[in-house]
Enzyme design. Structure first.
Site, PDB file in Angstrom:
ATOM      1  N   MET A 226       0.826  -1.204   0.000  1.00 16.66           N
ATOM      2  CA  MET A 226       0.000   0.000   0.000  1.00 16.66           C
ATOM      3  C   MET A 226       0.862   1.257   0.000  1.00 16.66           C
ATOM      4  O   MET A 226       0.620   2.198  -0.742  1.00 16.66           O
ATOM      5  CB  MET A 226      -0.931   0.002   1.213  1.00 16.66           C
ATOM      6  CG  MET A 226      -1.966   1.105   1.194  1.00 16.66           C
ATOM      7  SD  MET A 226      -3.225   0.804  -0.064  1.00 16.66           S
ATOM      8  CE  MET A 226      -3.959   2.428  -0.218  1.00 16.66           C
TER       9      MET A 226
ATOM     10  N   ASN B 206      -2.998  -7.926  -9.244  1.00 18.45           N
ATOM     11  CA  ASN B 206      -1.909  -6.973  -9.487  1.00 18.45           C
ATOM     12  C   ASN B 206      -0.684  -7.693 -10.033  1.00 18.45           C
ATOM     13  O   ASN B 206      -0.417  -8.846  -9.698  1.00 18.45           O
ATOM     14  CB  ASN B 206      -1.567  -6.202  -8.198  1.00 18.45           C
ATOM     15  CG  ASN B 206      -0.429  -6.852  -7.422  1.00 18.45           C
ATOM     16  OD1 ASN B 206       0.742  -6.637  -7.729  1.00 18.45           O
ATOM     17  ND2 ASN B 206      -0.771  -7.666  -6.423  1.00 18.45           N
TER      18      ASN B 206
ATOM     19  N   PHE C 291       7.131  -4.952  -7.820  1.00 19.78           N
ATOM     20  CA  PHE C 291       8.042  -4.282  -6.871  1.00 19.78           C
ATOM     21  C   PHE C 291       8.454  -2.900  -7.368  1.00 19.78           C
ATOM     22  O   PHE C 291       9.633  -2.519  -7.320  1.00 19.78           O
ATOM     23  CB  PHE C 291       9.302  -5.112  -6.620  1.00 19.78           C
ATOM     24  CG  PHE C 291       9.103  -6.385  -5.838  1.00 19.78           C
ATOM     25  CD1 PHE C 291       7.930  -6.657  -5.169  1.00 19.78           C
ATOM     26  CD2 PHE C 291      10.130  -7.324  -5.766  1.00 19.78           C
ATOM     27  CE1 PHE C 291       7.766  -7.838  -4.447  1.00 19.78           C
ATOM     28  CE2 PHE C 291       9.988  -8.505  -5.049  1.00 19.78           C
ATOM     29  CZ  PHE C 291       8.805  -8.764  -4.397  1.00 19.78           C
TER      30      PHE C 291
ATOM     31  N   ASN D  76      10.507 -11.199   1.483  1.00 13.82           N
ATOM     32  CA  ASN D  76       9.505 -11.551   0.477  1.00 13.82           C
ATOM     33  C   ASN D  76      10.154 -12.440  -0.584  1.00 13.82           C
ATOM     34  O   ASN D  76      10.920 -11.970  -1.424  1.00 13.82           O
ATOM     35  CB  ASN D  76       8.930 -10.278  -0.156  1.00 13.82           C
ATOM     36  CG  ASN D  76       7.741 -10.552  -1.056  1.00 13.82           C
ATOM     37  OD1 ASN D  76       7.509 -11.691  -1.468  1.00 13.82           O
ATOM     38  ND2 ASN D  76       6.992  -9.522  -1.377  1.00 13.82           N
TER      39      ASN D  76
ATOM     40  N   SER E 293       6.326 -13.277  -3.982  1.00 10.56           N
ATOM     41  CA  SER E 293       5.565 -12.524  -4.975  1.00 10.56           C
ATOM     42  C   SER E 293       5.586 -13.256  -6.311  1.00 10.56           C
ATOM     43  O   SER E 293       6.634 -13.730  -6.743  1.00 10.56           O
ATOM     44  CB  SER E 293       6.154 -11.120  -5.157  1.00 10.56           C
ATOM     45  OG  SER E 293       5.545 -10.481  -6.270  1.00 10.56           O
TER      46      SER E 293
ATOM     47  N   ASN F 212       5.208 -11.801  -9.133  1.00  3.69           N
ATOM     48  CA  ASN F 212       5.393 -10.802 -10.180  1.00  3.69           C
ATOM     49  C   ASN F 212       6.837 -10.442 -10.488  1.00  3.69           C
ATOM     50  O   ASN F 212       7.102  -9.551 -11.283  1.00  3.69           O
ATOM     51  CB  ASN F 212       4.611  -9.533  -9.813  1.00  3.69           C
ATOM     52  CG  ASN F 212       3.123  -9.811  -9.673  1.00  3.69           C
ATOM     53  OD1 ASN F 212       2.547 -10.528 -10.483  1.00  3.69           O
ATOM     54  ND2 ASN F 212       2.509  -9.254  -8.640  1.00  3.69           N
ATOM     55  N   THR F 213       7.793 -11.114  -9.836  1.00  2.54           N
ATOM     56  CA  THR F 213       9.212 -10.980 -10.181  1.00  2.54           C
ATOM     57  C   THR F 213       9.694 -12.339 -10.680  1.00  2.54           C
ATOM     58  O   THR F 213       9.631 -13.319  -9.932  1.00  2.54           O
ATOM     59  CB  THR F 213      10.044 -10.546  -8.960  1.00  2.54           C
ATOM     60  OG1 THR F 213       9.649  -9.230  -8.565  1.00  2.54           O
ATOM     61  CG2 THR F 213      11.525 -10.526  -9.291  1.00  2.54           C
TER      62      THR F 213
ATOM     63  N   LYS G  53       7.656 -14.288   4.209  1.00  2.36           N
ATOM     64  CA  LYS G  53       6.311 -14.224   3.636  1.00  2.36           C
ATOM     65  C   LYS G  53       6.161 -15.338   2.612  1.00  2.36           C
ATOM     66  O   LYS G  53       6.972 -15.452   1.684  1.00  2.36           O
ATOM     67  CB  LYS G  53       6.076 -12.856   2.981  1.00  2.36           C
ATOM     68  CG  LYS G  53       4.623 -12.649   2.541  1.00  2.36           C
ATOM     69  CD  LYS G  53       4.358 -11.199   2.212  1.00  2.36           C
ATOM     70  CE  LYS G  53       2.883 -10.937   1.942  1.00  2.36           C
ATOM     71  NZ  LYS G  53       2.599  -9.513   1.724  1.00  2.36           N
TER      72      LYS G  53
ATOM     73  N   ASN H 101       0.984 -14.387   0.699  1.00  4.30           N
ATOM     74  CA  ASN H 101       1.053 -13.456  -0.419  1.00  4.30           C
ATOM     75  C   ASN H 101      -0.154 -13.692  -1.331  1.00  4.30           C
ATOM     76  O   ASN H 101      -1.074 -14.428  -0.983  1.00  4.30           O
ATOM     77  CB  ASN H 101       2.368 -13.670  -1.183  1.00  4.30           C
ATOM     78  CG  ASN H 101       2.938 -12.375  -1.740  1.00  4.30           C
ATOM     79  OD1 ASN H 101       2.208 -11.586  -2.334  1.00  4.30           O
ATOM     80  ND2 ASN H 101       4.229 -12.163  -1.576  1.00  4.30           N
TER      81      ASN H 101
ATOM     82  N   GLY I  81      -7.699 -11.938   2.194  1.00  2.00           N
ATOM     83  CA  GLY I  81      -9.140 -12.119   2.176  1.00  2.00           C
ATOM     84  C   GLY I  81      -9.876 -11.649   3.412  1.00  2.00           C
ATOM     85  O   GLY I  81     -11.013 -12.077   3.651  1.00  2.00           O
TER      86      GLY I  81
ATOM     87  N   TYR J  65      -4.974  -5.184   3.328  1.00  2.00           N
ATOM     88  CA  TYR J  65      -4.596  -4.396   2.168  1.00  2.00           C
ATOM     89  C   TYR J  65      -5.812  -4.275   1.251  1.00  2.00           C
ATOM     90  O   TYR J  65      -6.437  -3.234   1.167  1.00  2.00           O
ATOM     91  CB  TYR J  65      -3.406  -5.010   1.436  1.00  2.00           C
ATOM     92  CG  TYR J  65      -2.954  -4.248   0.189  1.00  2.00           C
ATOM     93  CD1 TYR J  65      -3.742  -3.262  -0.400  1.00  2.00           C
ATOM     94  CD2 TYR J  65      -1.740  -4.509  -0.416  1.00  2.00           C
ATOM     95  CE1 TYR J  65      -3.332  -2.573  -1.541  1.00  2.00           C
ATOM     96  CE2 TYR J  65      -1.316  -3.826  -1.550  1.00  2.00           C
ATOM     97  CZ  TYR J  65      -2.130  -2.870  -2.107  1.00  2.00           C
ATOM     98  OH  TYR J  65      -1.721  -2.189  -3.228  1.00  2.00           O
ATOM     99  N   THR J  66      -6.182  -5.378   0.583  1.00  2.00           N
ATOM    100  CA  THR J  66      -7.289  -5.314  -0.365  1.00  2.00           C
ATOM    101  C   THR J  66      -8.581  -4.881   0.320  1.00  2.00           C
ATOM    102  O   THR J  66      -9.319  -4.046  -0.203  1.00  2.00           O
ATOM    103  CB  THR J  66      -7.468  -6.682  -1.054  1.00  2.00           C
ATOM    104  OG1 THR J  66      -6.266  -7.004  -1.756  1.00  2.00           O
ATOM    105  CG2 THR J  66      -8.627  -6.650  -2.033  1.00  2.00           C
TER     106      THR J  66
END
Length: 349
Positions: free
Chosen positions: A70, A117, A121, A179, A182, A184-185, A225, A254, A307, A328-329
């Protein structure tokens, strides 16, 4: 509720229905508020719930924290406690500044109560965050710093990359979140494998202990994480490595690569790459928390995240074995009233 009925629709209209623009404007507004003590005091009267707890050797005013993602660069650190959060996790930050993945990279699934998303990073780098913290100070609540691998760093150079971020930010962290989960990396989740994780944690723990010794204080807690997509066997191996290397706790979980649980109206977004968070993640995150709690005999503190969109999900996560929770969400979709409702529910347990 006012946020759901009026504020959120207005924010999206003004931002041309671009969730990332909404996110950026929210953090920018809260950054401005951080310099206005009367406004912060007013927010604190509205949202603060005191329910103190000591976990990880740290004193938390309540058990509900802001998850990483965030406020990646720590721009609004004074505002988050005023909105009721008992701790704040910034990042994920990398050694090198990086822009992240190309836009669009953030998608709201309105009917599903979820977000996809593939941010990648995006952050200004560890040095920039350290400079901000040195200038502005840390928040009035415990500060977690999530560190990840720079995209430009080869996987074989990951350990040195993480170490550099830890050294740079060590003076400011209440705890570090490592982390390795994730989606996304590229290649990052390979660091959850036994051998790679053991090497990474051994070096980070040694580095942290050395820095703490020089500073004349106790080592900063290291947490890992984890991804919700691990099998029980893989998760068990990961936890054994964490125990062997003195990890202080686990953050579960995550985002997920699964697309189960999407509402029909949001099915068109199922093909978007990236991690899914929000309501569809609730059951799996809770299962992972329960597994971690059982596998470690309740000895390893768990930050439960994924969630949590209302008090009942928070209570179930807590009952599964979490010591602390993160939002977060749920916060992004339903506003700060959620923080207060969850805190009140946990205070009543």
């Amino acid at each position: 509720m006012l946020f759901d009925r009026l504020l959120r629709p207005a924010m999206y209209r003004l931002s041309h229905n671009d969730p990332e623009v909404v996110h950026e404007r929210t953090v920018r507004a809260l950054s401005t508020l951080s310099g206005l003590p009367p406004a912060l005091a007013g927010l604190q009267r509205l949202y603060r719930v005191d329910s103190p707890a000591t976990v990880l050797g740290l004193r938390f005013p309540n058990r509900v924290g802001l998850a990483a993602g965030m406020d990646k660069d720590g721009r609004a650190l004074t505002a988050w406690p005023a909105l009721g959060f008992g701790f704040v996790e910034v990042g994920t930050v990398t050694r090198l500044p990086q822009p992240g993945n190309p836009r669009p990279r953030l998608f709201q699934l309105t009917e599903t109560d979820a977000i996809i998303n593939r941010m990648g990073f995006n952050n200004a780098g560890a040095e920039a965050l350290a400079q901000r913290l040195a200038t502005s100070g840390t928040p009035s609540v415990p500060l977690g710093i999530s560190i990840g691998k720079s995209k430009a760093a080869a996987l074989e150079d990951a350990v040195a990359d993480y170490q550099a971020s830890l050294r740079t930010l060590h003076p400011y962290a209440g705890y570090f979140a490592v982390n390795v989960s994730s989606p996304n990396t590229p290649g990052l989740r390979a660091l959850q494998d036994r051998g790679a994780l053991a090497e990474l944690l051994a070096e980070l723990r040694t580095t942290s202990a050395d820095l703490a010794h020089r500073a004349g204080r106790a080592p900063t807690p290291l947490l890992v994480k984890v991804a919700p997509d691990l099998t029980d066997e893989a998760l068990g191996e990961l936890l054994d490595v964490c125990t062997e290397h003195g990890v202080a706790g686990v953050i579960a979980t995550n985002t997920t690569l699964s697309r189960e649980g999407l509402a029909a109206a949001d099915s068109r977004l199922a093909e978007e790459t990236g991690g899914l968070s929000g309501r569809p993640l609730a059951d799996r995150s809770r299962e992972v928390v329960r597994f971690v709690h059982r596998h470690t005999g309740g000895e390893l503190p768990i930050i439960g995240v994924g969630g949590i969109l209302g008090p009942r999900e928070a209570e179930l996560m807590f009952e599964a074995g979490a010591s602390l929770l993160q939002l977060y969400t749920g916060f992004a979709l339903h506003g700060p009233g959620l923080v207060k409702r969850v805190n009140r529910a946990l205070a009543g347990l």
